[in-house]
Enzyme design. Structure first.
Site, PDB file in Angstrom:
ATOM      1  N   ASP A 134       1.150   2.755   3.647  1.00 23.64           N
ATOM      2  CA  ASP A 134       0.107   3.893   3.115  1.00 23.64           C
ATOM      3  C   ASP A 134       0.936   5.193   2.857  1.00 23.64           C
ATOM      4  OD1 ASP A 134      -2.075   5.118   2.206  1.00 23.64           O
ATOM      5  OD2 ASP A 134      -3.121   5.233   3.902  1.00 23.64           O
TER       6      ASP A 134
ATOM      7  N   ARG B  44       2.050   8.798  -6.719  1.00 20.59           N
ATOM      8  CA  ARG B  44       1.656  10.052  -7.417  1.00 20.59           C
ATOM      9  C   ARG B  44       2.075  10.291  -8.948  1.00 20.59           C
ATOM     10  NH1 ARG B  44      -1.540  10.475  -3.068  1.00 20.59           N
ATOM     11  NH2 ARG B  44      -0.724  11.169  -1.206  1.00 20.59           N
TER      12      ARG B  44
ATOM     13  N   ASN C 291      -5.067   6.095  -7.085  1.00 21.58           N
ATOM     14  CA  ASN C 291      -5.569   7.358  -7.266  1.00 21.58           C
ATOM     15  C   ASN C 291      -4.655   8.529  -7.973  1.00 21.58           C
ATOM     16  OD1 ASN C 291      -4.036   7.260  -4.826  1.00 21.58           O
ATOM     17  ND2 ASN C 291      -5.151   8.461  -3.631  1.00 21.58           N
TER      18      ASN C 291
ATOM     19  N   HIS D 268       0.835  -1.150   0.065  1.00 20.67           N
ATOM     20  CA  HIS D 268       0.056  -0.013  -0.119  1.00 20.67           C
ATOM     21  C   HIS D 268       0.965   1.335   0.062  1.00 20.67           C
ATOM     22  CE1 HIS D 268      -3.962   2.011   1.716  1.00 20.67           C
ATOM     23  NE2 HIS D 268      -3.065   2.605   0.951  1.00 20.67           N
TER      24      HIS D 268
ATOM     25  N   ASP E 186      -8.792   3.209  -3.046  1.00 15.09           N
ATOM     26  CA  ASP E 186      -8.139   3.513  -2.126  1.00 15.09           C
ATOM     27  C   ASP E 186      -8.217   5.064  -1.947  1.00 15.09           C
ATOM     28  OD1 ASP E 186      -6.911   3.395   0.780  1.00 15.09           O
ATOM     29  OD2 ASP E 186      -5.138   4.321  -0.665  1.00 15.09           O
TER      30      ASP E 186
ATOM     31  N   ASN F  39      -5.702   9.608   7.017  1.00 14.29           N
ATOM     32  CA  ASN F  39      -7.108   8.605   6.899  1.00 14.29           C
ATOM     33  C   ASN F  39      -6.708   7.204   6.898  1.00 14.29           C
ATOM     34  OD1 ASN F  39      -8.132  11.247   6.677  1.00 14.29           O
ATOM     35  ND2 ASN F  39      -8.607  11.141   4.656  1.00 14.29           N
TER      36      ASN F  39
HETATM   37 ZN   LIG Z   1      -6.831   4.581   2.259  1.00 10.15          ZN
HETATM   38 ZN   LIG Z   2      -3.618   4.888   0.944  1.00 14.44          ZN
END
Ligand SMILES: [Zn+2]
Ligand SMILES: [Zn+2]
Length: 424
Positions: A299, A59, A89, A55, A146, A272
């Site tokens: 993350d 970018r 994302n 995870h 995500d 988050n």
């Molecule tokens: Zn997330």
């Molecule tokens: Zn994430």
């Protein structure tokens, strides 16, 4: 070329924990000495498989001023991570063959393995499911929306059925948007003290319960990203006991930090799901030990100094983690005597590789020679200026951690050496 012997190290993998020699031939772990091997004396060191971080956010494409695939891979190597799986994302989102092809092409020049998640829905809008079979064939390691949770239960249910049919895994960011809105921190003592609206634990737990129920009904596997609350653990534990194919990860910020640092760190500690309470942190630690939590991921979420200088209510969420995750786990879990090294290797190497079906995270003969020579005892202070990541937004800056990657090897090639840091 690519032949090595690492001598005298304590080699810890999913199979054993003993002092022995490790052989590398042609970029792969070997059971025997290969001719013309370079000899590395690693006495006093620990050798573990390269970490598999399931995870990260690189970018790239779209926001490479925060991080790109090459700078992210460099940060990974410095943290002992040799496989990174990046979330979709990006801008545009990794929801089509073209964006996956771009990422995989850029990844060819990265110093470690970089694999993409594909989006569950087009544009991560939560409405139209992507072409799982086509994206899987195009190299998607798994699927996730995500950052933009799939709020519609019918869409999630269909996506889980599709994931089972295509033999892939969905990683679910569990936060009910109606409960978290754009709030900056956990709902509790600290949010009240600061006079801010918070994200309640229930926002995470409701969605994990939903996904567990959908996984049970469809028979599909589901993976819960970044678990942060004691209640989440209870739901996952019960689902596992009932035979649901559910797995989960947590991140160093959830077993090392709590909301109590927010008054001091402000936007740097915004993430988050949010940092929670000491009770939650202790539950996370306990379930890392007892196996309820399957894996540790970072993350890793790079943002610029400017973005993280905004007031906490406006700053983007997320923190980097690739260069501190191993040290954080050694400091918080191993040196405290809570979790043995072999279990940390399972959490950070073999389990994430197994969940994603990757040939990584192991020192079995024949596997790619991805490994880390670790000084388990050295104490160092986390400093922003030493990060190889393009971003510096770490909540661990200023902390003293114990244990550090001395050198990292990817497919038999040294891609990081700690001496590089002092050499500039
Ligand atoms: Zn997330
Ligand atoms: Zn994430």
């Amino acid at each position: 070329m690519g032949n090595l012997i690492v001598r005298n190290a304590r080699v810890v993998d999913g199979v054993s924990d003993i002092i022995r020699d490790l052989y590398v031939a042609n970029g792969h772990i070997s059971s025997a000495y290969a001719a013309d091997s370079e000899i590395i004396d690693a006495a006093g060191m620990v050798v573990i498989p390269g970490l598999v971080d399931m995870h990260v956010h690189f970018r790239d494409p779209g926001q490479t001023y925060k991080e790109d695939i090459l700078s992210g891979a460099n940060a990974a190597a410095a943290g002992g991570v040799t496989t990174c799986v990046c979330m979709p994302n990006t801008k545009p989102a990794a929801d089509c063959v073209e964006v996956l092809a771009y990422i995989l092409d850029r990844a060819k020049n990265a110093c470690v393995r970089v694999l993409p998640y594909a989006a569950v829905t087009i544009g991560q809008n939560g409405e139209t499911i992507t072409d799982f079979a086509k994206l899987r064939n195009a190299g998607a390691a798994a699927f996730s929306d995500d950052g933009n949770p799939v709020m519609n239960a019918e869409i999630m249910r269909k996506a889980l059925i599709l994931s089972a049919e295509t033999g892939t895994l969905i990683s679910s960011h569990c936060e009910d948007i109606s409960l978290v809105k754009n709030y900056a921190l956990n709902e509790g003592v600290v949010s009240k003290k600061l006079g801010l609206r918070g994200r309640p634990a229930s926002a995470e737990e409701i969605m994990i319960a939903r996904d567990a129920i959908l996984a049970a009904e469809t028979g599909a596997r589901v993976h819960i990203a970044h678990v942060s609350t004691a209640g989440s653990i209870e739901i996952i534990r019960r689902a596992k006991e009932a035979g649901v194919k559910i797995s989960c990860e947590t991140c160093p910020q959830y077993f090392m930090l709590t909301e109590d640092i927010i008054p001091k760190l402000g936007p740097l500690a915004r993430v988050n799901p949010p940092l929670r309470t000491e009770r939650d942190r202790l539950a996370i630690v306990e379930s890392l030990k007892d196996g309820t939590i399957d894996a540790i991921a970072t993350d890793h979420a790079p943002h610029t100094d400017e973005e993280k200088s905004l007031p906490i209510e406006e700053a983007p969420s997320g923190m980097i983690g690739l260069e501190t995750s191993l040290a954080a786990a050694l400091t918080g879990l191993y040196h405290t005597g809570i979790i043995p090294l072999a279990r940390i290797v399972e959490l950070m190497c073999s389990a994430p590789a197994r969940l994603l079906g990757l040939d990584a995270g192991t020192l079995k003969p024949g596997a790619p020679a991805d490994f880390v020579i670790v000084n388990p005892d050295t104490t160092w202070e986390v400093e922003a200026k030493k990060f190889r990541s393009r971003a510096k937004n770490s909540a661990f800056i200023g902390m003293k951690l114990q244990g550090q990657a001395v050198s990292t090897y990817f497919e038999g090639v040294r891609v990081f050496c700690a001496a590089d840091l002092s050499g500039g």
